[in-house]
Motif scaffolding. Structure first.
Motif, short mmCIF file in Angstrom:
data_model
loop_
_atom_site.label_atom_id
_atom_site.label_comp_id
_atom_site.label_asym_id
_atom_site.label_seq_id
_atom_site.Cartn_x
_atom_site.Cartn_y
_atom_site.Cartn_z
N LEU A 39 -5.64 -0.78 2.21
CA LEU A 39 -5.41 0.32 3.15
C LEU A 39 -6.80 0.83 3.52
O LEU A 39 -7.40 1.57 2.76
CB LEU A 39 -4.56 1.42 2.53
N SER A 80 0.82 -1.21 0.00
CA SER A 80 0.00 0.00 0.00
C SER A 80 0.85 1.26 0.00
O SER A 80 0.34 2.35 -0.16
CB SER A 80 -0.92 0.01 1.21
N ARG A 130 -2.49 -4.76 -1.19
CA ARG A 130 -2.75 -3.38 -1.60
C ARG A 130 -3.75 -2.69 -0.66
O ARG A 130 -4.10 -1.55 -0.88
CB ARG A 130 -3.33 -3.35 -3.02
#
Ligand SMILES: [Zn+2]
Length: 122
Positions: free
Chosen positions: A107, A37, A105
């Motif tokens: 967040l 992220s 990825r």
């Protein structure tokens, strides 16, 4: 440090949600942060410490961060595997390079806890 900006938008979301749920003070926030992220947990903690001074939070509010490892899925053989260096996406089974990123990825705010301003504590 772009985590400061990330935290700013998260605080905005939290503030909106807290208002909506009649929560006066937030005392715990849990984030899920993927290794891909580009947000560093340490920097997020620092940013949170700055925003903690906001009225929205209790002074002893805590930020909990769950880190998600990067995982890939091979499109040729279907194997799922952890990606260790975030750069090289090669299937350990068939050496295929057609790999889909299935986690890492992330967040997002997983959940938060707060205190209802209208609760009588007796
Ligand atoms: Zn494969």
């Amino acid at each position: 440090m772009h985590e400061m900006g990330l935290m700013a938008s998260m605080v905005e979301l939290l503030s909106e949600s807290a208002r909506h749920n009649q929560i006066e003070k937030i005392n715990r926030v849990k984030l899920v942060v993927g290794k891909m992220s580009m947000a560093l947990p340490d920097a997020l903690q620092l940013a949170f410490d700055v925003y903690k001074a906001d009225d929205l939070f209790r002074s002893d509010a805590v930020l909990e961060i769950e880190e998600r490892e990067t995982r890939g899925k091979c499109r040729s053989c279907g194997r799922c595997f952890p990606v260790l260096d975030n750069v090289l996406f090669v299937c350990p089974d068939c050496r295929g390079l057609d790999v889909e990123v299935i986690s890492g990825r992330e967040l997002y705010i997983d959940h938060y806890e707060g205190e209802d301003g209208n609760v009588d504590d007796d």
